[in-house]
Write an enzyme that holds these catalytic residues in place. Structure first.
Site, short mmCIF file in Angstrom:
data_model
loop_
_atom_site.label_atom_id
_atom_site.label_comp_id
_atom_site.label_asym_id
_atom_site.label_seq_id
_atom_site.Cartn_x
_atom_site.Cartn_y
_atom_site.Cartn_z
N PHE A 148 0.61 -1.17 -0.11
CA PHE A 148 -0.19 0.04 0.18
C PHE A 148 0.84 1.16 -0.03
O PHE A 148 0.38 2.15 -0.36
CB PHE A 148 -0.86 0.09 1.26
CG PHE A 148 -0.38 0.35 2.64
CD1 PHE A 148 -0.19 1.75 2.94
CD2 PHE A 148 0.43 -0.54 3.46
CE1 PHE A 148 0.53 2.08 4.09
CE2 PHE A 148 0.94 -0.18 4.57
CZ PHE A 148 0.88 1.10 4.92
N ARG A 176 -5.74 -1.84 -0.27
CA ARG A 176 -6.02 -0.54 0.49
C ARG A 176 -6.11 0.55 -0.41
O ARG A 176 -6.72 1.61 -0.14
CB ARG A 176 -4.88 -0.13 1.42
CG ARG A 176 -4.86 -1.28 2.55
CD ARG A 176 -3.81 -1.10 3.47
NE ARG A 176 -3.61 -2.20 4.64
CZ ARG A 176 -3.03 -2.31 5.66
NH1 ARG A 176 -1.99 -1.17 5.67
NH2 ARG A 176 -2.48 -3.26 6.28
N SER A 225 5.69 -7.04 4.15
CA SER A 225 6.19 -7.12 5.64
C SER A 225 7.05 -8.52 5.23
O SER A 225 6.82 -9.18 4.72
CB SER A 225 5.14 -7.50 6.46
OG SER A 225 4.22 -8.72 6.35
N CYS A 280 9.59 1.72 3.33
CA CYS A 280 10.68 0.72 3.94
C CYS A 280 12.10 1.57 4.03
O CYS A 280 12.87 0.85 4.37
CB CYS A 280 10.60 -0.57 3.05
SG CYS A 280 11.15 -0.16 1.32
N GLU A 382 9.58 -3.25 13.10
CA GLU A 382 9.28 -2.30 12.55
C GLU A 382 8.02 -1.70 12.75
O GLU A 382 6.75 -2.32 12.86
CB GLU A 382 9.15 -2.63 10.94
CG GLU A 382 8.82 -1.78 9.89
CD GLU A 382 8.72 -2.18 8.41
OE1 GLU A 382 9.13 -1.43 7.54
OE2 GLU A 382 8.30 -3.26 8.26
#
Length: 498
Positions: A148, A176, A225, A280, A382
């Site tokens: 997303f 999303r 992830s 990220c 994270e």
């Protein structure tokens, strides 16, 4: 209510069934619904892609490059529309949304050079009358599963290189914020991409699993992830596919005493809080070396945070907007609670922020935590939000060790004026992407993107020359053209090049 449907064989395809909510993060309300496909629809998309790919692969690389070049122009012509659409579903401010699109556009530009990138090697006279050469050929139908946080950039990273190399592409974007990927697919067809070569299928885990298992999908690229990246990598590999799966991150910014503090503070604030920390390549951990560096840096960060503005996506003065969903906001707040429980010092608390007129929006102001230690769960995991943690180090070696030992090895940055320290750092730190006075070291499009350890699963990185290698396979040809009247040499041993 607006319905976001699939894009198959160059057309919008609607399939009654399960739906997912797409929120407007600024106001905290559902603004659209996205159709969630069943496996039968993926099968249909793959069948279309498989059929269309044959002619697309036979199209010479120059003509495929022309399609990418036309696509580049259409993205530029529609930049404002794309950015506003992206911001409305993600929550990014429009200027940041344009940056999202621009970084993807740079990979489209790279893909325009595909005729050169696909050239093989040739050796004349490898043996008596024998020549050896290699050629790169597309895999067939490949797929991308995208997150997303970059709904334009990452689909463009994957699809541009894959398509330019002659593959057909199945895109499963995040449910999303799915509108921009569909719009990009429409622009690609407008640019001349044959119908069916790119198909967009919305879905959840059902479709992710089906992509990993489908016998006609030859490779899977994923960003998300780490736990899911590992899952996708293992499942796709078990099905005999190539897989490149990029996971999470906990990037460190190490500040030496000789750093240019004005520039360093500005860099850290932008890298930690830009896009609400939902990157990220964000910089959620800063490691000042030495007590004096830590105290001065902390003071300067607090001063900088006070000047940051959180606002709606269309506010040109806002530095960042809301996070993507209410669920994600609650997750971030939970990590802040956890850090305090673990003993971290809460220097700036962004949890109680409310924007007048948008009280139901998913806004979080910047949070700053000090005296965070490596044993804290809030440091190990994270957070993916506008939260910056200060982890103090006494020595340069200790700081390098912090970044090197972390479970994630995505990105790291060093702030210093010392060239020798920078050279030592780049050589020793066990992280895949390194910045020297560059807070977000995303490599340019003609290099490749990828982290180490739990930040990246697979041998090849995203885009650049690694992307070309990932989306093609090399065929090696050894040839001999006998002269008329030559004597047949019958041999029962492996031939040599004597």
């Amino acid at each position: 209510m607006r319905l976001i449907s699939h894009f198959i064989n160059g057309e919008t395809v609607s399939e009654p069934g399960r739906l997912g909510d797409v929120y407007a993060p600024t106001i905290g309300q559902v603004q659209a619904q996205v159709e969630l496909a069943e496996v039968s629809l993926l099968d249909r998309a793959v069948a279309n892609a498989k059929q269309a790919q044959v002619a697309w692969a036979a199209t010479n690389p120059q003509r495929r490059a022309r399609v990418m070049f036309a696509f580049k122009g259409l993205i530029e012509d529609n930049m404002q529309e794309l950015a506003e659409l992206l911001a409305s579903e993600h929550g990014k401010v429009v200027s940041d949304a344009k940056g999202d699109i621009q970084r993807g556009l740079e990979v489209v530009e790279f893909a325009c050079g595909v005729p050169h990138l696909l050239k093989g090697d040739y050796t004349e006279g490898a043996g008596p009358g024998i020549d050896v050469y290699s050629i790169r050929q597309p895999l067939g139908v490949v797929a991308g599963i995208t997150p997303f946080n970059f709904p334009a950039m990452i689909p463009l990273w994957m699809s541009s290189v894959a398509l330019a190399c002659g593959n057909a592409f199945i895109l499963k974007p995040s449910e999303r914020d799915p509108s921009v990927p569909v719009r990009l697919a429409q622009l690609l067809v407008e640019a001349g991409l044959p119908k069916g070569v790119l198909n967009v299928v919305h879905g959840d885990k059902v479709i992710v699993d089906a992509i990993c298992d489908h016998p006609d999908i030859k490779a899977v690229s994923f960003v998300g992830s780490s736990d899911i990246a590992n899952y996708v990598y293992q499942r796709a590999a078990a099905a005999g596919k190539r897989a490149q799966c990029m996971g999470g991150a906990k990037n460190h910014g190490i500040v030496l005493p000789d750093a240019d503090l004005d520039q360093t503070v500005a860099d850290i604030l932008g890298a930690a809080y830009g896009s609400a920390g939902e990157r990220c390549m964000a910089l959620p951990v800063v490691v000042p070396v030495g007590a004096q560096t830590a105290e001065t840096l902390r003071e300067r960060l607090v001063e900088g945070i006070e000047k940051l503005k959180v606002g709606i996506s269309t506010d040109e003065e806002a530095h960042y907007g809301p996070v993507v969903t209410g669920q994600h906001k609650a997750r971030i707040e939970g990590y802040i609670d956890l850090a305090v429980e673990e003993g971290a010092e809460l220097v700036v608390d962004g949890r109680d922020f409310s924007l007048q007129g948008y009280e139901e929006g998913y806004f979080l102001a910047p949070t700053l935590l000090d005296r965070v230690t490596p044993d804290m769960k809030s440091y190990q995991e994270e957070i993916f939000g506008p939260v910056l943690q200060i982890v103090r180090a006494d020595t340069f070696e200790e700081a390098i060790g912090l970044a090197s030992r972390h479970q994630y090895g995505n990105g790291v940055a060093l702030f210093t004026r010392n060239g020798d320290a920078a050279r030592q750092f780049a050589a020793q730190v066990e992280v895949g992407m390194v910045g020297i006075n560059v807070p977000i070291p995303v490599p340019v499009a003609y290099h490749s993107f990828g982290g180490w350890k739990r930040s990246g699963f697979g041998d090849l990185d995203q885009y650049g020359t690694d992307g070309v290698r990932f989306y093609t396979r090399t065929k090696k040809v050894t040839q001999r053209w006998p002269s008329g009247g030559s004597v047949i040499d019958q041999s029962f041993v492996i031939p040599t090049m004597k």
